[in-house]
Write a protein that holds these residues in place. Structure first.
Motif, PDB file in Angstrom:
ATOM      1  N   LEU A  87       0.839  -1.213   0.000  1.00 53.91           N
ATOM      2  CA  LEU A  87       0.000   0.000   0.000  1.00 53.91           C
ATOM      3  C   LEU A  87       0.869   1.257   0.000  1.00 53.91           C
ATOM      4  CD1 LEU A  87      -2.944  -0.920   2.397  1.00 53.91           C
ATOM      5  CD2 LEU A  87      -2.972  -0.757  -0.094  1.00 53.91           C
ATOM      6  N   LYS A  88       1.989   1.193   0.703  1.00 53.70           N
ATOM      7  CA  LYS A  88       2.910   2.328   0.746  1.00 53.70           C
ATOM      8  C   LYS A  88       3.490   2.594  -0.653  1.00 53.70           C
ATOM      9  CE  LYS A  88       6.363   3.986   3.997  1.00 53.70           C
ATOM     10  NZ  LYS A  88       7.342   3.580   4.988  1.00 53.70           N
ATOM     11  N   SER A  89       3.775   1.494  -1.369  1.00 50.55           N
ATOM     12  CA  SER A  89       4.392   1.638  -2.689  1.00 50.55           C
ATOM     13  C   SER A  89       3.446   2.291  -3.698  1.00 50.55           C
ATOM     14  CB  SER A  89       4.882   0.278  -3.205  1.00 50.55           C
ATOM     15  OG  SER A  89       3.788  -0.505  -3.626  1.00 50.55           O
ATOM     16  N   ILE A  90       2.138   2.222  -3.441  1.00 45.70           N
ATOM     17  CA  ILE A  90       1.182   2.839  -4.374  1.00 45.70           C
ATOM     18  C   ILE A  90       0.382   3.948  -3.671  1.00 45.70           C
ATOM     19  CG2 ILE A  90       0.937   0.892  -5.984  1.00 45.70           C
ATOM     20  CD1 ILE A  90      -1.614   0.091  -4.406  1.00 45.70           C
ATOM     21  N   SER A  91       0.978   4.511  -2.614  1.00 43.42           N
ATOM     22  CA  SER A  91       0.227   5.472  -1.792  1.00 43.42           C
ATOM     23  C   SER A  91      -0.160   6.748  -2.547  1.00 43.42           C
ATOM     24  CB  SER A  91       1.015   5.826  -0.533  1.00 43.42           C
ATOM     25  OG  SER A  91       2.252   6.375  -0.919  1.00 43.42           O
ATOM     26  N   ASP A  92       0.546   7.026  -3.655  1.00 44.09           N
ATOM     27  CA  ASP A  92       0.196   8.242  -4.391  1.00 44.09           C
ATOM     28  C   ASP A  92      -0.881   7.988  -5.442  1.00 44.09           C
ATOM     29  OD1 ASP A  92       1.835   6.648  -5.835  1.00 44.09           O
ATOM     30  OD2 ASP A  92       3.136   8.238  -6.594  1.00 44.09           O
ATOM     31  N   SER A  93      -1.436   6.772  -5.499  1.00 38.63           N
ATOM     32  CA  SER A  93      -2.491   6.492  -6.483  1.00 38.63           C
ATOM     33  C   SER A  93      -3.840   6.334  -5.780  1.00 38.63           C
ATOM     34  CB  SER A  93      -2.167   5.214  -7.244  1.00 38.63           C
ATOM     35  OG  SER A  93      -2.442   4.100  -6.427  1.00 38.63           O
ATOM     36  N   ASP A  94      -4.922   6.442  -6.563  1.00 36.18           N
ATOM     37  CA  ASP A  94      -6.260   6.264  -5.998  1.00 36.18           C
ATOM     38  C   ASP A  94      -6.484   4.813  -5.561  1.00 36.18           C
ATOM     39  OD1 ASP A  94      -6.768   8.867  -6.517  1.00 36.18           O
ATOM     40  OD2 ASP A  94      -7.804   8.504  -8.422  1.00 36.18           O
ATOM     41  N   VAL A  95      -5.687   3.919  -6.160  1.00 37.68           N
ATOM     42  CA  VAL A  95      -5.856   2.488  -5.879  1.00 37.68           C
ATOM     43  C   VAL A  95      -5.690   2.193  -4.392  1.00 37.68           C
ATOM     44  CG1 VAL A  95      -4.915   0.192  -6.358  1.00 37.68           C
ATOM     45  CG2 VAL A  95      -5.137   1.855  -8.203  1.00 37.68           C
ATOM     46  N   SER A  96      -4.667   2.808  -3.780  1.00 45.67           N
ATOM     47  CA  SER A  96      -4.419   2.491  -2.368  1.00 45.67           C
ATOM     48  C   SER A  96      -5.579   2.962  -1.478  1.00 45.67           C
ATOM     49  CB  SER A  96      -3.091   3.082  -1.897  1.00 45.67           C
ATOM     50  OG  SER A  96      -3.184   4.477  -1.798  1.00 45.67           O
ATOM     51  N   ASN A  97      -6.255   4.049  -1.882  1.00 48.74           N
ATOM     52  CA  ASN A  97      -7.405   4.528  -1.092  1.00 48.74           C
ATOM     53  C   ASN A  97      -8.612   3.619  -1.231  1.00 48.74           C
ATOM     54  OD1 ASN A  97      -6.080   6.779  -0.146  1.00 48.74           O
ATOM     55  ND2 ASN A  97      -6.590   7.957  -2.000  1.00 48.74           N
ATOM     56  N   ALA A  98      -8.610   2.821  -2.307  1.00 44.37           N
ATOM     57  CA  ALA A  98      -9.762   1.957  -2.557  1.00 44.37           C
ATOM     58  C   ALA A  98      -9.650   0.623  -1.824  1.00 44.37           C
ATOM     59  CB  ALA A  98      -9.884   1.715  -4.069  1.00 44.37           C
ATOM     60  N   ILE A  99      -8.468   0.398  -1.198  1.00 49.11           N
ATOM     61  CA  ILE A  99      -8.219  -0.918  -0.567  1.00 49.11           C
ATOM     62  C   ILE A  99      -8.138  -0.798   0.952  1.00 49.11           C
ATOM     63  CG2 ILE A  99      -6.625  -2.879  -0.427  1.00 49.11           C
ATOM     64  CD1 ILE A  99      -5.437  -1.908  -3.121  1.00 49.11           C
ATOM     65  N   ARG A 100      -8.770  -1.754   1.634  1.00 46.93           N
ATOM     66  CA  ARG A 100      -8.599  -1.832   3.090  1.00 46.93           C
ATOM     67  C   ARG A 100      -8.150  -3.247   3.455  1.00 46.93           C
ATOM     68  NH1 ARG A 100     -13.533   1.092   6.174  1.00 46.93           N
ATOM     69  NH2 ARG A 100     -14.546  -0.821   5.487  1.00 46.93           N
ATOM     70  N   VAL A 101      -7.257  -3.315   4.425  1.00 41.65           N
ATOM     71  CA  VAL A 101      -6.758  -4.618   4.855  1.00 41.65           C
ATOM     72  C   VAL A 101      -7.454  -5.019   6.158  1.00 41.65           C
ATOM     73  CG1 VAL A 101      -4.717  -5.860   5.697  1.00 41.65           C
ATOM     74  CG2 VAL A 101      -4.524  -4.341   3.712  1.00 41.65           C
ATOM     75  N   VAL A 102      -7.985  -6.242   6.181  1.00 43.17           N
ATOM     76  CA  VAL A 102      -8.656  -6.739   7.381  1.00 43.17           C
ATOM     77  C   VAL A 102      -7.958  -8.010   7.855  1.00 43.17           C
ATOM     78  CG1 VAL A 102     -10.834  -7.580   8.346  1.00 43.17           C
ATOM     79  CG2 VAL A 102     -10.875  -5.782   6.616  1.00 43.17           C
ATOM     80  N   PHE A 103      -7.487  -7.977   9.088  1.00 40.25           N
ATOM     81  CA  PHE A 103      -6.838  -9.140   9.694  1.00 40.25           C
ATOM     82  C   PHE A 103      -7.890  -9.847  10.554  1.00 40.25           C
ATOM     83  CE2 PHE A 103      -4.353 -10.833  13.379  1.00 40.25           C
ATOM     84  CZ  PHE A 103      -3.575 -11.747  12.696  1.00 40.25           C
ATOM     85  N   VAL A 104      -8.200 -11.090  10.185  1.00 44.21           N
ATOM     86  CA  VAL A 104      -9.214 -11.838  10.938  1.00 44.21           C
ATOM     87  C   VAL A 104      -8.500 -12.765  11.916  1.00 44.21           C
ATOM     88  CG1 VAL A 104     -11.280 -13.291  10.759  1.00 44.21           C
ATOM     89  CG2 VAL A 104     -10.591 -11.871   8.807  1.00 44.21           C
ATOM     90  N   SER A 105      -8.580 -12.479  13.195  1.00 31.91           N
ATOM     91  CA  SER A 105      -7.912 -13.360  14.152  1.00 31.91           C
ATOM     92  C   SER A 105      -8.809 -14.552  14.476  1.00 31.91           C
ATOM     93  CB  SER A 105      -7.593 -12.635  15.449  1.00 31.91           C
ATOM     94  OG  SER A 105      -7.210 -13.612  16.411  1.00 31.91           O
ATOM     95  N   VAL A 106      -8.217 -15.744  14.317  1.00 39.41           N
ATOM     96  CA  VAL A 106      -8.966 -16.969  14.631  1.00 39.41           C
ATOM     97  C   VAL A 106      -8.638 -17.443  16.053  1.00 39.41           C
ATOM     98  CG1 VAL A 106      -9.149 -17.687  12.229  1.00 39.41           C
ATOM     99  CG2 VAL A 106      -7.149 -18.412  13.552  1.00 39.41           C
ATOM    100  N   ASP A 107      -7.991 -16.557  16.822  1.00 43.27           N
ATOM    101  CA  ASP A 107      -7.564 -16.894  18.185  1.00 43.27           C
ATOM    102  C   ASP A 107      -8.166 -15.879  19.171  1.00 43.27           C
ATOM    103  OD1 ASP A 107      -6.145 -17.961  20.315  1.00 43.27           O
ATOM    104  OD2 ASP A 107      -4.220 -17.093  19.720  1.00 43.27           O
ATOM    105  N   PRO A 108      -9.517 -15.854  19.290  1.00 45.07           N
ATOM    106  CA  PRO A 108     -10.162 -14.791  20.065  1.00 45.07           C
ATOM    107  C   PRO A 108      -9.807 -14.785  21.552  1.00 45.07           C
ATOM    108  CG  PRO A 108     -11.767 -16.465  19.433  1.00 45.07           C
ATOM    109  CD  PRO A 108     -10.487 -16.808  18.739  1.00 45.07           C
ATOM    110  N   ASP A 109      -9.406 -15.932  22.113  1.00 43.02           N
ATOM    111  CA  ASP A 109      -9.078 -15.963  23.547  1.00 43.02           C
ATOM    112  C   ASP A 109      -7.884 -15.068  23.863  1.00 43.02           C
ATOM    113  OD1 ASP A 109     -11.146 -17.573  24.024  1.00 43.02           O
ATOM    114  OD2 ASP A 109      -9.998 -19.397  24.452  1.00 43.02           O
ATOM    115  N   ARG A 110      -6.872 -15.084  23.006  1.00 48.35           N
ATOM    116  CA  ARG A 110      -5.689 -14.254  23.258  1.00 48.35           C
ATOM    117  C   ARG A 110      -5.805 -12.902  22.555  1.00 48.35           C
ATOM    118  NH1 ARG A 110      -0.825 -18.611  22.465  1.00 48.35           N
ATOM    119  NH2 ARG A 110      -1.744 -18.700  20.391  1.00 48.35           N
TER     120      ARG A 110
END
Lengths: 206, 142
Positions: free
Chosen positions: A92-115
């Motif tokens: 995302l940093k490498s394309i931060s000056d383009s509209d593309v990076s604004n169109a993308i969001r990263v979601v980390f899904v944790s499968v370890d909810p206890d910790r």
């Protein structure tokens, strides 16, 4: 033939030519360097119910209107998860000056909810990029989402009291389009450059 | 007095260098630790180990004053799932180079005893099955 008529016909033919080339380009299947594009086979993501790193509800509606990269993992994962999240942050940093990076969001899904409480998740994902979102939920709700996306994971834990344990999980990154459809995936090993090129290609065409 | 202390220090440094040269037959480069926020109680360490000698070397243990324990692990992909497996000892065959890198073999460094940040240097020691040890410095990277 009048000169103006010839000019008109020339402009019209050029216009039709460009338009058909543009349409044809749009219809061509997108071939990715680092991933798989599902094209017309994109399928709607069923509803799910999780919580984000602020403890707020996070469901299907939260994925509307933007491209999302979903990665399943856990914060106590020393090698693969930090490497994948760092690659996405660098990409995302490498394309931060383009509209593309604004169109993308990263979601980390944790499968370890206890910790991975919302607080831990927030600290973790925002270390890589302040815009990254961490989500988690009950085992049942996580299973439901993972199953519909074809992600597998396994907590190598003998009993709920065991605090030190490892988790096996799919390392693929799932691409969700702004209509909340499963549109493609990226497989490890991930390359910052190839991912940036692929996502630019996809987002500019769609 | 200062001169004597200096001489002593110099001799110690020379001795350490000599011992190091004796006990460090492997050329280790690009040794780094992936930085993570303090909320995570482990770090992964990576390096490139070159054995240009004509005998194999086996790393049987890794230690550091900065981490509670350090194990050698390997991330393995099987049926689309990534899992980690401990490696009890890592053999560097004669004339080969082993690369510890993200998504493969790595040091699993548990519970840092101090807050680490990019640029920090951490000393670790590698123990070989022939009884020798090798001290090296790893750099914490973003």
């Amino acid at each position: 033939m009048k000169k103006s008529t010839i000019v008109f016909i020339t402009i019209l033919s050029l216009g039709v030519g460009f338009a058909s080339a543009w349409i044809a380009r749009g219809l061509q299947p997108i071939k990715l360097e680092a991933g798989l594009w599902l094209g017309d086979n994109a399928r709607a993501l069923p509803d799910f119910k999780l919580i984000d790193h602020n403890g707020e509800d996070f469901d299907r509606d939260n994925l509307q209107g933007k491209w999302h990269l979903l990665f399943f993992g856990y914060t106590h994962c020393p090698d693969v998860c930090p490497a994948s999240l760092q690659t996405m942050a660098d990409m995302l940093k490498s394309i931060s000056d383009s509209d593309v990076s604004n169109a993308i969001r990263v979601v980390f899904v944790s499968v370890d909810p206890d910790r991975d409480t919302p607080e831990v998740l927030k600290n973790y994902v925002q270390y890589f990029n302040p815009g990254f979102i961490g989500i988690t939920g009950t085992e049942q709700n996580l299973n439901q989402l993972a199953k519909t996306i074809g992600i597998s994971y396994f907590l190598d834990r003998e009993n709920p009291e065991q605090v030190s344990y490892l988790v096996s999980h799919s390392s693929s990154i799932i691409l969700i389009n702004p209509s909340v459809e499963y549109a493609g995936l990226f497989r490890a090993p991930l390359s910052t450059l190839a991912m940036a090129e692929d996502l630019t290609k996809i987002i500019e065409r769609n | 007095m200062i001169n004597r202390q200096f001489q002593l220090l110099l001799s110690l440094i020379l001795l350490m260098l000599a011992l190091g040269a004796e006990a460090a037959p492997l050329n280790i480069t690009d040794a780094w630790i992936k930085n993570l926020p303090p909320v995570v109680p482990m770090r992964a360490g990576y390096m490139q180990i070159e054995n240009s000698s004509d005998t194999p070397y086996r790393i049987t243990g890794v230690e550091s004053e900065v981490f509670t324990t350090i194990d050698i692990h390997e991330s393995i992909e099987k049926n689309g799932m990534m899992s980690m497996q401990p490696i009890s000892s890592l053999v560097i065959e004669a004339g080969t180079t082993v690369k510890l890198a993200p998504g493969g073999i790595h040091l699993m460094m548990m519970e840092p005893k101090q807050v680490l940040k990019p640029g920090d240097r951490v000393n670790i020691s590698l123990e070989y099955d022939n009884g020798s040890t090798q001290i090296l410095q790893m750099t914490v990277r973003q």
